[in-house]
Design a protein around this motif. Structure first.
Motif, PDB file in Angstrom:
ATOM      1  N   VAL A 168       0.826  -1.228   0.000  1.00 48.88           N
ATOM      2  CA  VAL A 168       0.000   0.000   0.000  1.00 48.88           C
ATOM      3  C   VAL A 168       0.853   1.269   0.000  1.00 48.88           C
ATOM      4  O   VAL A 168       0.412   2.309  -0.455  1.00 48.88           O
ATOM      5  CB  VAL A 168      -0.980   0.045   1.197  1.00 48.88           C
ATOM      6  N   PHE A 169       2.087   1.185   0.513  1.00 52.56           N
ATOM      7  CA  PHE A 169       2.952   2.366   0.571  1.00 52.56           C
ATOM      8  C   PHE A 169       3.532   2.724  -0.795  1.00 52.56           C
ATOM      9  O   PHE A 169       4.001   3.834  -0.996  1.00 52.56           O
ATOM     10  CB  PHE A 169       4.109   2.134   1.550  1.00 52.56           C
ATOM     11  N   TYR A 170       3.540   1.764  -1.729  1.00 50.66           N
ATOM     12  CA  TYR A 170       4.272   1.970  -2.991  1.00 50.66           C
ATOM     13  C   TYR A 170       3.380   2.072  -4.222  1.00 50.66           C
ATOM     14  O   TYR A 170       3.861   2.430  -5.288  1.00 50.66           O
ATOM     15  CB  TYR A 170       5.260   0.811  -3.206  1.00 50.66           C
ATOM     16  N   LEU A 171       2.102   1.741  -4.076  1.00 51.52           N
ATOM     17  CA  LEU A 171       1.244   1.643  -5.260  1.00 51.52           C
ATOM     18  C   LEU A 171       1.158   2.956  -6.034  1.00 51.52           C
ATOM     19  O   LEU A 171       1.280   2.973  -7.255  1.00 51.52           O
ATOM     20  CB  LEU A 171      -0.174   1.212  -4.852  1.00 51.52           C
ATOM     21  N   GLU A 172       0.943   4.045  -5.310  1.00 47.00           N
ATOM     22  CA  GLU A 172       0.649   5.317  -5.971  1.00 47.00           C
ATOM     23  C   GLU A 172       1.868   5.899  -6.682  1.00 47.00           C
ATOM     24  O   GLU A 172       1.825   6.181  -7.873  1.00 47.00           O
ATOM     25  CB  GLU A 172       0.109   6.304  -4.925  1.00 47.00           C
ATOM     26  N   PHE A 173       2.993   6.053  -5.952  1.00 48.71           N
ATOM     27  CA  PHE A 173       4.109   6.803  -6.554  1.00 48.71           C
ATOM     28  C   PHE A 173       5.139   5.907  -7.245  1.00 48.71           C
ATOM     29  O   PHE A 173       6.105   6.394  -7.811  1.00 48.71           O
ATOM     30  CB  PHE A 173       4.782   7.722  -5.520  1.00 48.71           C
ATOM     31  N   MET A 174       4.952   4.586  -7.211  1.00 50.01           N
ATOM     32  CA  MET A 174       5.865   3.686  -7.925  1.00 50.01           C
ATOM     33  C   MET A 174       5.201   3.080  -9.161  1.00 50.01           C
ATOM     34  O   MET A 174       5.706   2.118  -9.719  1.00 50.01           O
ATOM     35  CB  MET A 174       6.322   2.541  -6.997  1.00 50.01           C
ATOM     36  N   LYS A 175       4.046   3.640  -9.559  1.00 49.78           N
ATOM     37  CA  LYS A 175       3.263   2.982 -10.615  1.00 49.78           C
ATOM     38  C   LYS A 175       3.987   2.921 -11.962  1.00 49.78           C
ATOM     39  O   LYS A 175       3.729   2.036 -12.764  1.00 49.78           O
ATOM     40  CB  LYS A 175       1.900   3.640 -10.763  1.00 49.78           C
ATOM     41  N   ASN A 176       4.912   3.844 -12.222  1.00 47.54           N
ATOM     42  CA  ASN A 176       5.627   3.830 -13.506  1.00 47.54           C
ATOM     43  C   ASN A 176       6.948   3.073 -13.439  1.00 47.54           C
ATOM     44  O   ASN A 176       7.684   3.012 -14.427  1.00 47.54           O
ATOM     45  CB  ASN A 176       5.890   5.271 -13.972  1.00 47.54           C
ATOM     46  N   ASP A 177       7.248   2.539 -12.275  1.00 53.00           N
ATOM     47  CA  ASP A 177       8.512   1.816 -12.096  1.00 53.00           C
ATOM     48  C   ASP A 177       8.432   0.439 -12.770  1.00 53.00           C
ATOM     49  O   ASP A 177       7.376  -0.203 -12.772  1.00 53.00           O
ATOM     50  CB  ASP A 177       8.764   1.648 -10.584  1.00 53.00           C
ATOM     51  N   PHE A 178       9.559  -0.029 -13.325  1.00 57.21           N
ATOM     52  CA  PHE A 178       9.581  -1.325 -14.018  1.00 57.21           C
ATOM     53  C   PHE A 178       9.251  -2.463 -13.058  1.00 57.21           C
ATOM     54  O   PHE A 178       8.507  -3.383 -13.394  1.00 57.21           O
ATOM     55  CB  PHE A 178      10.959  -1.554 -14.651  1.00 57.21           C
ATOM     56  N   TYR A 179       9.811  -2.403 -11.844  1.00 60.63           N
ATOM     57  CA  TYR A 179       9.579  -3.481 -10.868  1.00 60.63           C
ATOM     58  C   TYR A 179       8.100  -3.578 -10.507  1.00 60.63           C
ATOM     59  O   TYR A 179       7.549  -4.668 -10.372  1.00 60.63           O
ATOM     60  CB  TYR A 179      10.406  -3.254  -9.594  1.00 60.63           C
ATOM     61  N   MET A 180       7.446  -2.418 -10.337  1.00 60.34           N
ATOM     62  CA  MET A 180       6.029  -2.419  -9.980  1.00 60.34           C
ATOM     63  C   MET A 180       5.171  -2.957 -11.134  1.00 60.34           C
ATOM     64  O   MET A 180       4.170  -3.640 -10.917  1.00 60.34           O
ATOM     65  CB  MET A 180       5.569  -1.011  -9.586  1.00 60.34           C
ATOM     66  N   THR A 181       5.600  -2.671 -12.384  1.00 63.78           N
ATOM     67  CA  THR A 181       4.902  -3.231 -13.550  1.00 63.78           C
ATOM     68  C   THR A 181       4.966  -4.751 -13.534  1.00 63.78           C
ATOM     69  O   THR A 181       3.982  -5.447 -13.783  1.00 63.78           O
ATOM     70  CB  THR A 181       5.541  -2.705 -14.856  1.00 63.78           C
ATOM     71  N   LEU A 182       6.166  -5.260 -13.204  1.00 68.02           N
ATOM     72  CA  LEU A 182       6.376  -6.703 -13.147  1.00 68.02           C
ATOM     73  C   LEU A 182       5.542  -7.327 -12.026  1.00 68.02           C
ATOM     74  O   LEU A 182       4.896  -8.378 -12.217  1.00 68.02           O
ATOM     75  CB  LEU A 182       7.864  -6.981 -12.906  1.00 68.02           C
ATOM     76  N   ILE A 183       5.535  -6.676 -10.854  1.00 62.57           N
ATOM     77  CA  ILE A 183       4.767  -7.172  -9.705  1.00 62.57           C
ATOM     78  C   ILE A 183       3.273  -7.175 -10.043  1.00 62.57           C
ATOM     79  O   ILE A 183       2.563  -8.143  -9.751  1.00 62.57           O
ATOM     80  CB  ILE A 183       5.046  -6.306  -8.448  1.00 62.57           C
ATOM     81  N   SER A 184       2.800  -6.107 -10.683  1.00 61.46           N
ATOM     82  CA  SER A 184       1.370  -6.031 -11.009  1.00 61.46           C
ATOM     83  C   SER A 184       0.982  -7.104 -12.031  1.00 61.46           C
ATOM     84  O   SER A 184      -0.108  -7.682 -11.949  1.00 61.46           O
ATOM     85  CB  SER A 184       0.987  -4.637 -11.510  1.00 61.46           C
ATOM     86  N   PHE A 185       1.899  -7.411 -12.966  1.00 57.04           N
ATOM     87  CA  PHE A 185       1.628  -8.494 -13.931  1.00 57.04           C
ATOM     88  C   PHE A 185       1.484  -9.827 -13.198  1.00 57.04           C
ATOM     89  O   PHE A 185       0.576 -10.617 -13.477  1.00 57.04           O
ATOM     90  CB  PHE A 185       2.760  -8.572 -14.960  1.00 57.04           C
ATOM     91  N   LEU A 186       2.368 -10.088 -12.240  1.00 49.85           N
ATOM     92  CA  LEU A 186       2.318 -11.345 -11.478  1.00 49.85           C
ATOM     93  C   LEU A 186       1.060 -11.416 -10.612  1.00 49.85           C
ATOM     94  O   LEU A 186       0.455 -12.479 -10.463  1.00 49.85           O
ATOM     95  CB  LEU A 186       3.572 -11.483 -10.605  1.00 49.85           C
TER      96      LEU A 186
END
Length: 571
Positions: A168-186
């Motif tokens: 919950v701490f990272y969803l908003e401001f890390m949304k364009n990050d490559f790692y967050m894209t990968l996590i959201s795909f998984l």
């Protein structure tokens, strides 16, 4: 036995009421709370248990507890005579607790605990009757869900790039990050396995091997909705491409399951396929960015689907465990109250105006119509609504209006008062929860501006679907299709586009079958250069090292003697 059920029913019911009042209070104040409990402090490391309370988690927990309390009350009569009723009730309670853990977790580790708990306990519940069909269904359910578990484990590994696993701490401001894209795909992959989207759909009708009270709980508010709930929580960080992929798969699932239910004759499988259709609807509106609407439909659907399964259970109970709808008919004369409950929940599922399903479905479809997308999505949404009405009317025709085809010497009656009370506890909510939740969740109404023809499109599709459903019910579909050489097509649709075959034979039979050819083809060279020779070499090397370590002093002195001899020769 009944005493234990009553105790659990009372506890869960009171908890549900408390959580509902808290949820409404949090919603009015727009208040959310994250609590951290320090479990272990070791040197400078702290192991924290984090829980998240906001209106969404509290309301969902309240609904899950309410439905599970009714299901346990219903089970006290449905499972009467079972020697291991205590074990059954314990499994159901463990299942609900796993769901609770998943709902209140803002942390990927504790989500995995709840997620895995759901998977393991669902396996125990699916194989409860302990026959070949149950074992096969349980294995298919467990192994398909393992794919999602592995995806979550991989997302946990990728989250090590951040400071903690509290997503919950990272969803908003890390949304364009490559790692967050990968996590959201998984996470989307995990949610697709748990919510049985294409190509993981085959386990959901197979899980019908579980006792009916379990089906009522699993297919309304716990196991299959876990994926949707996870996506509602993670939805902020999804990019456009991911949403589009999810939308295609979800809309295809919605269409496929609606079509398949029209060709099915197993009562519980028809209701299971309708669950799949509604999950597809939730996922597709979620991928259009409307998270509150998906959650709204999740809650209303949970109530009427639980009631629908309970009615089906009561009918199956009276029909001596027969589930084929072709044997049923004219039930309104034998079981009037059950038929009333079934009809109301069925019409709510169809989206008949002013029942709870109408509010959420109509709003979802109108919001989708307002969104600028494409004709394919627009058409598939409306066709799926028509198909829902089609199989619901077909079910109603076979159960309530058709000819009675069961044994002429029978004892059909509504003597199960505890089961009727369990169903009666849900009926008022099935009728009124749609408008009640609408007032709570959307205090300022949505402004939807559509032409009259688009506005009435939902009602047109409901009417057309109902008429088609009535027409195909009037003749024996199976016989007609055989006579028209369309039997293979009907088989294709009723077997969910051959997905169960791909899930079982595709991953099991064909690799073993092809293994014979590979063995003859390579004459054992792959074994020699692969695993077998490697293990043999390691074994030999290990023996050599073992010999050297056991005799290291001898070898040392021998080397010293050899060195001295070599020195003397050179002199």
């Amino acid at each position: 036995m009944e005493m234990i059920c009553l105790i659990y029913f009372s506890i869960l019911g009171i908890l549900s009421l408390i959580l509902f009042i808290l949820g409404v209070y949090f919603m009015i104040l727009d208040y959310s709370m994250i609590m951290e409990f320090n479990l272990i402090s070791l040197n400078s490391s702290s192991f924290m248990m984090t829980v998240l309370f906001d209106w969404m988690s509290l309301l969902f927990m309240s609904f899950v507890l309410f439905i599970s309390s009714m299901v346990i009350f219903y089970s006290s009569e449905y499972m009467h005579g079972d020697l291991y009723i205590n074990r059954f009730i314990m499994l159901v309670v463990m299942f609900v607790l796993s769901m609770m853990l998943l709902i209140i977790s803002p942390n990927l580790i504790s989500i995995l605990l709840g997620w895995d708990g759901l998977g393991l306990v669902s396996y125990c519940l699916v194989i409860y009757y302990q026959n070949i069909k149950s074992y096969n269904a349980g294995m298919l359910t467990a192994l398909t869900n393992r794919i999602g578990d592995v995806a979550l484990l991989m997302s946990i590994a990728w989250m090590m790039n951040y400071g903690s696993w509290n997503y919950v701490f990272y969803l908003e401001f890390m949304k364009n990050d490559f790692y967050m894209t990968l996590i959201s795909f998984l996470v989307v992959l995990a949610a697709m396995t748990k919510s049985a989207q294409i190509p993981f759909s085959s386990w959901l009708p197979a899980a019908m091997a579980a006792p009916t009270p379990v089906s009522s709980l699993v297919h309304s508010s716990t196991l299959v909705t876990a994926g949707v709930y996870l996506l509602i929580r993670f939805g902020i960080c999804f990019n456009v491409e991911l949403k589009l992929i999810l939308l295609v798969f979800a809309s295809l699932t919605m269409f496929m399951s609606g079509l398949g239910a029209n060709f099915e004759f197993d009562l519980k499988k028809i209701i299971a396929l309708s669950t799949l259709s509604q999950l597809g609807l939730m996922m597709s509106i979620l991928s259009l960015g409307e998270f509150k609407l998906a959650f709204y439909h999740l809650l209303t659907h949970a109530l009427f689907k639980a009631l629908l399964f309970m009615c089906a259970g009561n009918i199956i109970h009276n029909f001596m465990n027969c589930q084929d709808i072709r044997y049923m008919g004219g039930l309104v004369n034998f079981m009037p109250l059950t038929c009333v409950f079934l009809n109301i929940s069925n019409l709510s599922l169809c989206g008949l105006p002013f029942l709870s399903g109408f509010y959420s479905k109509d709003l979802i479809v109108e919001v989708m119509s307002m969104a600028y997308l494409n004709v394919f999505i627009y058409m598939i949404f409306y066709i799926s609504i028509g198909l829902t009405m089609c199989y619901s009317i077909r079910l109603t025709y076979y159960l309530l209006m058709g000819n009675f085809n069961f044994l002429s010497l029978n004892n059909l009656s509504e003597s199960g008062y505890l089961m009727l009370k369990g169903m009666g506890g849900l009926i008022l909510f099935v009728i009124f929860s749609g408008s009640m939740l609408m007032w709570l969740m959307f205090p300022s109404p949505y402004f939807i501006c559509l032409p009259s023809i688009f506005k009435l499109m939902t009602l047109f599709m409901i009417m057309i679907g109902g008429l088609i459903g009535l027409e195909i019910s009037k003749f024996n579909l199976n016989y007609k299709l055989k006579s028209m050489n369309f039997y293979s097509i009907s088989l294709f649709f009723s077997s969910m586009w051959n997905m169960p075959i791909m899930s079982t034979f595709g991953v099991n039979y064909y690799p073993i079958f092809m293994g014979e050819y590979y063995k003859n083809f390579d004459q054992g060279w792959i074994e020699y250069y692969g695993g077998q020779n490697l293990s043999f070499s390691l074994f030999k090397l290990g023996n050599l090292f073992q010999f050297m370590f056991k005799n290291h002093l001898k070898i040392y002195f021998l080397m010293m003697v050899l060195w001295l001899v070599f020195l003397l020769i050179n002199l």
